[in-house]
Scaffold this motif. Sequence first.
Motif, PDB file in Angstrom:
ATOM      1  N   ALA A  93      -2.159   5.546  16.860  1.00 34.43           N
ATOM      2  CA  ALA A  93      -1.326   7.264  16.332  1.00 34.43           C
ATOM      3  C   ALA A  93      -0.998   5.979  14.705  1.00 34.43           C
ATOM      4  N   LEU A  94      -0.065   5.173  15.783  1.00 37.68           N
ATOM      5  CA  LEU A  94       0.583   4.302  14.542  1.00 37.68           C
ATOM      6  C   LEU A  94      -0.004   3.601  13.581  1.00 37.68           C
ATOM      7  N   ILE A  95      -0.971   2.996  13.679  1.00 41.64           N
ATOM      8  CA  ILE A  95      -1.953   2.653  12.553  1.00 41.64           C
ATOM      9  C   ILE A  95      -2.592   4.376  11.044  1.00 41.64           C
ATOM     10  N   ASN A  96      -2.697   4.934  12.149  1.00 42.18           N
ATOM     11  CA  ASN A  96      -2.937   6.450  11.793  1.00 42.18           C
ATOM     12  C   ASN A  96      -1.889   7.020  10.198  1.00 42.18           C
ATOM     13  N   LEU A  97      -0.547   6.190  11.200  1.00 40.96           N
ATOM     14  CA  LEU A  97       0.840   6.797  10.121  1.00 40.96           C
ATOM     15  C   LEU A  97       0.622   5.920   8.773  1.00 40.96           C
ATOM     16  N   PHE A  98       0.415   4.689   9.389  1.00 38.74           N
ATOM     17  CA  PHE A  98       0.627   3.601   8.482  1.00 38.74           C
ATOM     18  C   PHE A  98      -0.446   3.765   7.371  1.00 38.74           C
ATOM     19  N   GLN A  99      -1.502   4.717   7.265  1.00 44.01           N
ATOM     20  CA  GLN A  99      -2.518   4.805   6.996  1.00 44.01           C
ATOM     21  C   GLN A  99      -1.871   5.182   5.715  1.00 44.01           C
ATOM     22  N   GLU A 100      -1.319   6.445   6.612  1.00 41.70           N
ATOM     23  CA  GLU A 100      -0.654   7.438   5.372  1.00 41.70           C
ATOM     24  C   GLU A 100       0.714   7.357   4.128  1.00 41.70           C
ATOM     25  N   LEU A 101       0.891   6.354   4.475  1.00 45.34           N
ATOM     26  CA  LEU A 101       2.273   5.745   4.075  1.00 45.34           C
ATOM     27  C   LEU A 101       1.812   4.645   2.378  1.00 45.34           C
ATOM     28  N   ALA A 102       1.522   5.907   0.960  1.00 42.56           N
ATOM     29  CA  ALA A 102       0.685   4.924   0.316  1.00 42.56           C
ATOM     30  C   ALA A 102       1.687   4.412  -0.263  1.00 42.56           C
ATOM     31  N   ASP A 103       3.087   5.632  -0.617  1.00 41.94           N
ATOM     32  CA  ASP A 103       4.090   4.508  -1.570  1.00 41.94           C
ATOM     33  C   ASP A 103       4.926   4.040  -1.157  1.00 41.94           C
ATOM     34  N   ILE A 104       5.021   3.903   0.028  1.00 37.03           N
ATOM     35  CA  ILE A 104       6.611   3.321   0.600  1.00 37.03           C
ATOM     36  C   ILE A 104       6.418   2.270   0.202  1.00 37.03           C
ATOM     37  N   LYS A 105       7.934   2.346   0.274  1.00 39.74           N
ATOM     38  CA  LYS A 105       8.754   1.272  -0.655  1.00 39.74           C
ATOM     39  C   LYS A 105       9.850  -0.012   0.608  1.00 39.74           C
ATOM     40  N   SER A 106      10.701   0.987   1.634  1.00 43.72           N
ATOM     41  CA  SER A 106      10.603   0.543   2.554  1.00 43.72           C
ATOM     42  C   SER A 106      10.016   0.761   4.341  1.00 43.72           C
ATOM     43  N   LEU A 107      10.237  -0.482   4.826  1.00 47.07           N
ATOM     44  CA  LEU A 107       9.414   0.201   6.614  1.00 47.07           C
ATOM     45  C   LEU A 107      10.575  -0.840   7.357  1.00 47.07           C
ATOM     46  N   VAL A 108      10.863   0.301   8.403  1.00 49.14           N
ATOM     47  CA  VAL A 108      12.351  -0.443   9.534  1.00 49.14           C
ATOM     48  C   VAL A 108      11.356  -0.623  10.598  1.00 49.14           C
ATOM     49  N   LEU A 109      11.281  -1.279  11.392  1.00 51.35           N
ATOM     50  CA  LEU A 109      10.716  -1.177  13.112  1.00 51.35           C
ATOM     51  C   LEU A 109      11.288  -1.589  14.031  1.00 51.35           C
ATOM     52  N   TYR A 110      11.296  -1.109  15.025  1.00 55.57           N
ATOM     53  CA  TYR A 110      11.340  -2.619  16.010  1.00 55.57           C
ATOM     54  C   TYR A 110      10.583  -3.016  16.440  1.00 55.57           C
ATOM     55  N   SER A 111      10.661  -4.261  17.078  1.00 50.39           N
ATOM     56  CA  SER A 111      10.218  -5.552  17.560  1.00 50.39           C
ATOM     57  C   SER A 111       8.754  -4.383  18.768  1.00 50.39           C
ATOM     58  N   THR A 112       9.139  -3.327  19.251  1.00 47.20           N
ATOM     59  CA  THR A 112       7.911  -3.177  20.010  1.00 47.20           C
ATOM     60  C   THR A 112       7.465  -2.214  19.422  1.00 47.20           C
ATOM     61  N   LEU A 124       0.835  -2.625  18.414  1.00 52.23           N
ATOM     62  CA  LEU A 124       0.182  -2.169  17.339  1.00 52.23           C
ATOM     63  C   LEU A 124      -0.595  -4.068  18.163  1.00 52.23           C
ATOM     64  N   SER A 125      -0.655  -4.659  18.392  1.00 49.88           N
ATOM     65  CA  SER A 125      -1.299  -5.317  18.983  1.00 49.88           C
ATOM     66  C   SER A 125      -2.256  -5.763  20.610  1.00 49.88           C
ATOM     67  N   LEU A 126      -2.226  -4.389  20.593  1.00 47.44           N
ATOM     68  CA  LEU A 126      -2.949  -3.550  21.204  1.00 47.44           C
ATOM     69  C   LEU A 126      -3.759  -3.582  21.149  1.00 47.44           C
ATOM     70  N   PHE A 127      -3.980  -3.005  19.657  1.00 40.76           N
ATOM     71  CA  PHE A 127      -5.665  -2.294  19.258  1.00 40.76           C
ATOM     72  C   PHE A 127      -6.609  -3.121  18.881  1.00 40.76           C
ATOM     73  N   PRO A 128      -8.017  -2.727  19.404  1.00 38.55           N
ATOM     74  CA  PRO A 128      -8.628  -4.163  19.609  1.00 38.55           C
ATOM     75  C   PRO A 128      -8.801  -4.724  17.874  1.00 38.55           C
ATOM     76  N   ASP A 129      -8.845  -5.833  17.543  1.00 37.37           N
ATOM     77  CA  ASP A 129      -9.080  -6.598  16.258  1.00 37.37           C
ATOM     78  C   ASP A 129      -8.135  -6.322  15.351  1.00 37.37           C
ATOM     79  N   VAL A 130      -6.840  -5.818  15.967  1.00 29.95           N
ATOM     80  CA  VAL A 130      -5.874  -5.388  14.447  1.00 29.95           C
ATOM     81  C   VAL A 130      -6.210  -6.054  13.315  1.00 29.95           C
ATOM     82  N   CYS A 131      -5.675  -7.179  13.299  1.00 38.32           N
ATOM     83  CA  CYS A 131      -6.116  -7.645  12.212  1.00 38.32           C
ATOM     84  C   CYS A 131      -6.680  -7.699  11.519  1.00 38.32           C
ATOM     85  N   LYS A 132      -8.113  -7.298  11.465  1.00 42.41           N
ATOM     86  CA  LYS A 132      -9.182  -7.453  11.019  1.00 42.41           C
ATOM     87  C   LYS A 132      -9.187  -5.549   9.999  1.00 42.41           C
TER      88      LYS A 132
END
Length: 396
Positions: free
Chosen positions: A286-305, A310-318
């Motif tokens: 769900a997080l990755i799908n949301l990030f894929q929608e952020l085409a023109d975003i200039k500022s992103l703020v996240l909790y470290s959680t 995101l690290s739970l997604f298999p091979d996320v760095c690929k």
Amino acid sequence: MKTLKLNDSAEDRLSNLPDCVVLHLFSFLNAKQVVQTCVLSKRWVNLWKYLPTLNLFSSDFDNFDNFIRFVTNILRHCYRDPSTSLHTLDFRHNGGLVPHLDIGLNPDLFNSILDYAVSHNVKQLRMNVKCDIEVFPSCISSYHNLTSLNFFVPPRNPRNRRGKILFPNSLNLPSLTYLNIGFVAFHGGFDYFSAFPRLNKLLICHFVILGAQNLCISSTTLDALVIQKYSKPRVHCKIELSTPSLSSFVFIGTLFQIVRRSHLGSLKQMEIYLDKIVNYGEAPSALINLFQELADIKSLVLYSTSLHVLSLFPDVCKVKLNSLRKLKTLIIKEKGISSTLSELLINAKLAQNPARSQEEVVKLTEELKEQSSSIPSEIIGFLLQNSPSAKFHIIN
């Protein structure tokens, strides 16, 4: 407050102050202070009734009875000049005046306050008070002059903490530009917010969605959106956005799946604060799908959680993002991970690598415990893959 005794010359000097000056001075005081100040001059006795703003806060009083007595006197005796509108009424009572006693407002008095606001042509209304009401007040359902509404009315009954007021589908507020609503229930599938043609900022929190359909947020004028929800969403529960003018989006609480019905290309700022993560199977996707929608975003703020999720997604760095190409600033706010959250994260990662020996499981568990207390740097690289020159900050 002790009664002040002034000589005639002092009172004359006060009385000679222009009304506009006195009203300006009153604007810096709460309603209780204004009424008390009016005794300093006979000419001021009724002047406070011309104030454009009326702030009624229980925190200004020593006990609940004095607060209610003061409010009741306001409603009964504050007859205003018809030519002078009451622009803003701000009423706040959180029920915490008496330790260990949850005091709420009587529903009859609650409705009287709303009637008073509407009858005096209030433009900005804030009701932040514990009160057991079952339906949304009808007196503001078609209030054409209201421009700002802050309606946060949790139940006062401790046994009814999950109680929600059904948000009406017949609100007719054509002048409304700001809406902050809490402790309400929405019918899924109904398009509530398109009925507000001037809505600019929307905040919804502590809400539930009834039925099997999604919550629709549709508005051509909406610029800023804040969604805050702490309770666990149902598996099928989603939020559909049709907001072509949206530039700022803040999400707090448990993660919903966001479904867009219009392009989010106007979005420039996004903040995501995951306080609770209840579905580790769907949350990373769900997080990755949301990030894929952020085409023109200039500022992103996240909790470290969020990074750990995101690290739970298999091979996320690929995973190749087709978005975040215009990112200028990435801010990570460090949030301590509870032992429960840490255990869930560890179990989720262990489940991705089954068929290990007991010794391997123990060793990996210790490694994951250490990792869960730090920010995964590889996820930072994942988010900045299309904007390596963006500024990156970590805030404690």
